[in-house]
Design a protein around this motif. Structure first.
Motif, short mmCIF file in Angstrom:
data_model
loop_
_atom_site.label_atom_id
_atom_site.label_comp_id
_atom_site.label_asym_id
_atom_site.label_seq_id
_atom_site.Cartn_x
_atom_site.Cartn_y
_atom_site.Cartn_z
N LEU A 355 21.20 28.38 -16.52
CA LEU A 355 22.27 29.08 -17.24
C LEU A 355 23.62 28.40 -17.00
CD1 LEU A 355 21.31 32.84 -16.65
CD2 LEU A 355 21.14 31.53 -18.78
N LYS A 356 23.89 28.03 -15.76
CA LYS A 356 25.17 27.40 -15.46
C LYS A 356 25.35 26.11 -16.25
CE LYS A 356 25.65 29.21 -10.74
NZ LYS A 356 25.63 28.86 -9.29
N THR A 357 24.28 25.32 -16.34
CA THR A 357 24.38 24.03 -17.02
C THR A 357 24.33 24.16 -18.53
OG1 THR A 357 23.41 22.86 -15.14
CG2 THR A 357 23.28 21.77 -17.28
N CYS A 358 23.35 24.89 -19.04
CA CYS A 358 23.09 24.88 -20.49
C CYS A 358 23.93 25.88 -21.27
CB CYS A 358 21.60 25.17 -20.74
SG CYS A 358 20.50 23.94 -20.03
N ILE A 359 24.33 26.98 -20.62
CA ILE A 359 25.09 28.02 -21.32
C ILE A 359 26.57 27.98 -20.97
CG2 ILE A 359 25.35 30.51 -21.68
CD1 ILE A 359 22.82 29.33 -22.92
N PHE A 360 26.88 27.86 -19.68
CA PHE A 360 28.26 27.97 -19.22
C PHE A 360 28.95 26.63 -19.00
CE2 PHE A 360 26.13 31.85 -17.40
CZ PHE A 360 26.54 32.69 -18.41
#
Length: 362
Positions: A355-360
């Motif tokens: 999530l940190k890499t791909c979304i945020f």
């Protein structure tokens, strides 16, 4: 130091399972991840009511000095009930409770990654992230020898065993059938099972499910598997590389967002893969319990695995770090598969870093 199994007469022990439990008694098994970030612990408690949701259950505690989660002079460590599952071992109204762990000051223990994962999933809820996991593992004797392997030797090379049938290729199918049914009874969203690439290796899949659900289910499935293996006198090991120079064990992660699943979502998937390529080292540090040390023995560029030093991606290529399934490439939307996480990886850590890499874009 391994313990030596006692020669118990299990047939005699079975008769006590028929003893009736008072109808008002509900037995609850609290399950949590210990300080290793790999092993699970559990303890049981009796209630005089049937809990419906996790908030019906009390916060409990245990001796954290014996689980690498507290010092001996301040050892009480709290377990917060989070998810209720039906108990396939006791059945009836009895339950298993997945819990996370907190220190004496009510701060998460260092091995409690569920708290942060929950916050990340809530933060990214608008993107509707879905996750699934393909868990590989070996079945071994209590002294660590893979089941079905000749004593002191090796079986024929990989090839005949994957999704195979026959007693000369497959071991412990009865255990895995029991595991499959127990997961379904418990409420784990298990999607399938299959034999792996050596006689002792099996895979199971959980999800795809929204948010944190697949991670919770994976931990509970690991618990159920380990309990059943105990009954069968064997051990389910999530060691990433149990035997040098042979196929190892991974926890392949499936990930999609709402945009990936829609028309032309392949463009979003490709952008996500580009982001993953730029944070390869950070992900490797999150993808096993020992911050990359375990995966270094598994991701060698051999046995159909990528090399830990390089990030690669491709369509239908299982030798890559990240795979785009063939059907996803043809449909132009769907999900990606991250093949880097080790078998002992914490799924909460996997979800959080994806999530940190791909979304945020962190």
């Amino acid at each position: 130091m391994n313990t030596v199994p006692l020669p118990l007469n299990k047939a005699a022990m079975r008769k006590y399972e028929d003893l009736e439990v008072p109808c008002e008694a509900v037995l609850a098994t609290y399950v949590w991840v210990d300080g290793t970030g790999i092993n699970l612990r559990s303890k049981d408690r009796t209630f005089d009511f049937v809990p419906k949701i996790n908030k019906d259950l009390p916060i409990w505690y245990f001796d954290g000095s014996n689980t690498a989660q507290a010092a001996t002079d301040n050892s009480d460590t709290f377990i917060f009930p989070q998810v209720i599952y039906q108990d396939p071992f006791r059945r009836g109204s009895h339950i298993m409770v997945l819990a996370d762990t907190y220190q004496h000051n009510y701060q998460p223990t260092p091995s409690n990654y569920r708290k942060d994962c929950t916050l990340m999933c809530e933060k990214g809820e608008v993107e509707e992230p879905w996750f699934g996991f393909n868990q590989e593992f070996f079945l071994t004797t209590p002294d660590g020898r893979p089941l079905g392997w000749p004593p002191g030797g090796f079986p024929a090379p990989p090839g005949p065993y994957y999704c195979a049938i026959g007693a000369n290729k497959i071991v412990a199918r009865d255990l895995m059938e029991a595991f499959y049914r127990c997961c379904l009874y418990a409420g784990v969203h298990i999607n399938g099972i299959n034999p792996g690439t050596t006689p002792s290796q099996w895979n199971f899949q959980v999800g795809p499910s929204p948010g944190i659900t697949a991670a919770d289910d994976l931990w509970m499935a690991r618990y159920i598997l380990s309990r059943l293996a105990e009954e069968y006198g064997t051990v389910a090991t999530f060691e990433p590389q149990p035997v040098p120079d042979w196929p190892g064990n991974g926890t392949f992660a499936y990930f999609s967002s709402k945009d990936m699943r829609e028309e032309d979502g392949i463009l979003v998937i490709e952008r996500a893969i580009d982001k993953l390529s730029r944070r390869h080292g950070v992900h490797i540090n999150e993808y096993d319990a020992h911050n990359g040390a375990d995966n270094a023995r598994r991701l060698t560029g051999k046995n159909g695995m990528p090399n830990i030093r390089d990030f690669t991606a491709g369509v239908a290529n299982r030798c890559c770090s990240v795979r785009i399934p063939r059907q996803v490439s043809e449909d132009k939307h769907g999900y990606l598969e991250d093949r880097r996480p080790a078998a002992n990886a914490d799924p909460y850590r996997i979800i959080s870093i994806l999530l940190k890499t791909c979304i945020f874009d962190e």
